[in-house]
Design a protein around this motif. Structure first.
Motif, mmCIF file in Angstrom:
data_model
loop_
_atom_site.group_PDB
_atom_site.id
_atom_site.type_symbol
_atom_site.label_atom_id
_atom_site.label_comp_id
_atom_site.label_asym_id
_atom_site.label_seq_id
_atom_site.Cartn_x
_atom_site.Cartn_y
_atom_site.Cartn_z
ATOM 1 N N LYS A 71 18.636 24.397 -50.734
ATOM 2 C CA LYS A 71 18.810 25.725 -50.142
ATOM 3 C C LYS A 71 17.495 26.453 -50.344
ATOM 4 O O LYS A 71 17.014 26.579 -51.474
ATOM 5 C CB LYS A 71 19.949 26.488 -50.801
ATOM 6 N N VAL A 72 16.883 26.896 -49.245
ATOM 7 C CA VAL A 72 15.610 27.620 -49.306
ATOM 8 C C VAL A 72 15.843 29.076 -48.935
ATOM 9 O O VAL A 72 16.710 29.388 -48.117
ATOM 10 C CB VAL A 72 14.542 26.988 -48.375
ATOM 11 N N LYS A 73 15.081 29.953 -49.567
ATOM 12 C CA LYS A 73 15.162 31.389 -49.269
ATOM 13 C C LYS A 73 13.745 31.887 -49.042
ATOM 14 O O LYS A 73 12.851 31.601 -49.834
ATOM 15 C CB LYS A 73 15.807 32.135 -50.428
ATOM 16 N N ASP A 74 13.542 32.636 -47.942
ATOM 17 C CA ASP A 74 12.208 33.157 -47.648
ATOM 18 C C ASP A 74 12.000 34.518 -48.296
ATOM 19 O O ASP A 74 12.889 35.041 -48.972
ATOM 20 C CB ASP A 74 11.948 33.179 -46.137
ATOM 21 N N ALA A 75 10.826 35.096 -48.085
ATOM 22 C CA ALA A 75 10.468 36.365 -48.713
ATOM 23 C C ALA A 75 11.340 37.531 -48.236
ATOM 24 O O ALA A 75 11.466 38.532 -48.929
ATOM 25 C CB ALA A 75 8.999 36.673 -48.444
ATOM 26 N N LEU A 76 11.966 37.389 -47.065
ATOM 27 C CA LEU A 76 12.838 38.440 -46.541
ATOM 28 C C LEU A 76 14.262 38.331 -47.082
ATOM 29 O O LEU A 76 15.096 39.176 -46.801
ATOM 30 C CB LEU A 76 12.868 38.385 -45.013
ATOM 31 N N GLY A 77 14.537 37.247 -47.824
ATOM 32 C CA GLY A 77 15.870 37.056 -48.390
ATOM 33 C C GLY A 77 16.789 36.224 -47.519
ATOM 34 O O GLY A 77 17.933 35.979 -47.891
ATOM 35 N N ASP A 78 16.307 35.780 -46.354
ATOM 36 C CA ASP A 78 17.120 34.919 -45.498
ATOM 37 C C ASP A 78 17.091 33.505 -46.053
ATOM 38 O O ASP A 78 16.077 33.059 -46.591
ATOM 39 C CB ASP A 78 16.598 34.914 -44.065
ATOM 40 N N SER A 79 18.190 32.777 -45.898
ATOM 41 C CA SER A 79 18.247 31.427 -46.461
ATOM 42 C C SER A 79 18.770 30.419 -45.449
ATOM 43 O O SER A 79 19.432 30.774 -44.474
ATOM 44 C CB SER A 79 19.120 31.411 -47.713
ATOM 45 N N SER A 80 18.446 29.162 -45.713
ATOM 46 C CA SER A 80 18.928 28.016 -44.928
ATOM 47 C C SER A 80 19.212 26.887 -45.905
ATOM 48 O O SER A 80 18.651 26.837 -46.995
ATOM 49 C CB SER A 80 17.886 27.536 -43.928
ATOM 50 N N GLU A 81 20.047 25.963 -45.463
ATOM 51 C CA GLU A 81 20.371 24.802 -46.290
ATOM 52 C C GLU A 81 20.314 23.556 -45.421
ATOM 53 O O GLU A 81 20.714 23.584 -44.264
ATOM 54 C CB GLU A 81 21.776 24.977 -46.880
ATOM 55 N N CYS A 82 19.777 22.460 -45.975
ATOM 56 C CA CYS A 82 19.729 21.206 -45.245
ATOM 57 C C CYS A 82 19.914 20.050 -46.222
ATOM 58 O O CYS A 82 19.747 20.214 -47.430
ATOM 59 C CB CYS A 82 18.426 21.062 -44.459
ATOM 60 N N PRO A 86 16.688 32.426 -39.329
ATOM 61 C CA PRO A 86 16.578 32.024 -40.736
ATOM 62 C C PRO A 86 15.419 31.045 -40.901
ATOM 63 O O PRO A 86 14.938 30.467 -39.923
ATOM 64 C CB PRO A 86 17.920 31.351 -41.018
ATOM 65 N N PRO A 87 14.959 30.838 -42.131
ATOM 66 C CA PRO A 87 13.840 29.928 -42.329
ATOM 67 C C PRO A 87 14.196 28.499 -41.920
ATOM 68 O O PRO A 87 15.341 28.074 -42.058
ATOM 69 C CB PRO A 87 13.560 30.010 -43.829
ATOM 70 N N ALA A 88 13.201 27.791 -41.409
ATOM 71 C CA ALA A 88 13.414 26.395 -41.025
ATOM 72 C C ALA A 88 13.636 25.562 -42.284
ATOM 73 O O ALA A 88 13.015 25.803 -43.312
ATOM 74 C CB ALA A 88 12.206 25.876 -40.267
ATOM 75 N N CYS A 89 14.501 24.583 -42.184
ATOM 76 C CA CYS A 89 14.789 23.736 -43.338
ATOM 77 C C CYS A 89 14.849 22.282 -42.897
ATOM 78 O O CYS A 89 15.618 21.935 -41.999
ATOM 79 C CB CYS A 89 16.105 24.142 -43.989
ATOM 80 N N ILE A 90 14.010 21.469 -43.499
ATOM 81 C CA ILE A 90 14.041 20.026 -43.277
ATOM 82 C C ILE A 90 13.560 19.381 -44.572
ATOM 83 O O ILE A 90 12.662 19.905 -45.232
ATOM 84 C CB ILE A 90 13.186 19.593 -42.072
ATOM 85 N N ILE A 91 14.182 18.278 -44.931
ATOM 86 C CA ILE A 91 13.788 17.547 -46.133
ATOM 87 C C ILE A 91 13.046 16.292 -45.708
ATOM 88 O O ILE A 91 13.561 15.502 -44.921
ATOM 89 C CB ILE A 91 15.017 17.162 -46.985
ATOM 90 N N ASN A 92 11.839 16.113 -46.228
ATOM 91 C CA ASN A 92 11.083 14.879 -46.015
ATOM 92 C C ASN A 92 11.268 13.992 -47.237
ATOM 93 O O ASN A 92 11.152 14.463 -48.364
ATOM 94 C CB ASN A 92 9.594 15.174 -45.804
ATOM 95 N N GLY A 93 11.553 12.722 -46.975
ATOM 96 C CA GLY A 93 11.756 11.771 -48.061
ATOM 97 C C GLY A 93 12.232 10.454 -47.496
ATOM 98 O O GLY A 93 12.424 10.312 -46.286
ATOM 99 N N PRO A 94 12.448 9.464 -48.369
ATOM 100 C CA PRO A 94 12.813 8.132 -47.890
ATOM 101 C C PRO A 94 14.250 8.032 -47.381
ATOM 102 O O PRO A 94 15.140 8.721 -47.862
ATOM 103 C CB PRO A 94 12.626 7.253 -49.137
ATOM 104 N N ASP A 95 14.436 7.160 -46.388
ATOM 105 C CA ASP A 95 15.783 6.839 -45.902
ATOM 106 C C ASP A 95 16.420 5.750 -46.761
ATOM 107 O O ASP A 95 17.639 5.657 -46.839
ATOM 108 C CB ASP A 95 15.737 6.343 -44.459
#
Length: 147
Positions: A109-120, A45-54
């Motif tokens: 929740k992110v979804k790539d062009a193939l329709g696979d998704s990941s959530e973080c 599935p697509p990689a999922c990471i959120i960048n932002g402040p702690d």
């Protein structure tokens, strides 16, 4: 009648097929052959990471969070002491922080062009005072960090 859309035939995961050629000879039915080795793997599935402040200041706005770019779709949500400002379907989201000593969790929740998704998710703590070390190991003071 031929099918043009593979999803009409089945709803299945996409797989990659790799054919590796072995340098070893294999014996098949009494005959030596250089046999290919096939390997079928499910695509990750697509990689999922959120960048932002702690940490953010209480009642601050415009706290920026970024998801991986290049995805087909994004769906942001938030729980806790914060509110999403603006769109929840872009690769970035802005958050209005709540009260002192609270926290919130931003989820995408992110979804790539193939329709696979990941959530973080990412947890952010809300502060008013910040501990600052004057000298190690003894002296420390609290300073007003958010004005």
């Amino acid at each position: 009648m031929p099918y043009e859309d593979p999803s009409d035939i089945c709803s299945c995961n996409l797989y990659s097929l790799s054919i590796l050629f072995s340098s070893e000879w294999k014996k098949r039915e009494g005959v030596l052959v250089n046999a290919p080795i096939s390997k079928i793997e499910e695509l990750a599935p697509p990689a999922c990471i959120i960048n932002g402040p702690d940490y953010v200041c209480e009642n601050s706005s415009g706290n920026l969070y970024l998801a991986p770019t290049g995805m087909a779709s994004y769906s942001w949500s938030i729980t806790g002491d914060g509110t999403i400002e603006g769109s929840t379907t872009d690769s970035v989201v802005f958050v209005l922080a709540g009260n002192f000593l609270g926290n919130y969790t931003v989820t995408v929740k992110v979804k790539d062009a193939l329709g696979d998704s990941s959530e973080c998710s990412r947890i952010t703590n809300i502060f008013y005072w910040l501990l600052r070390l004057i000298s190690w190991p003894i002296q420390a003071e609290y300073v007003l960090a958010c004005q």
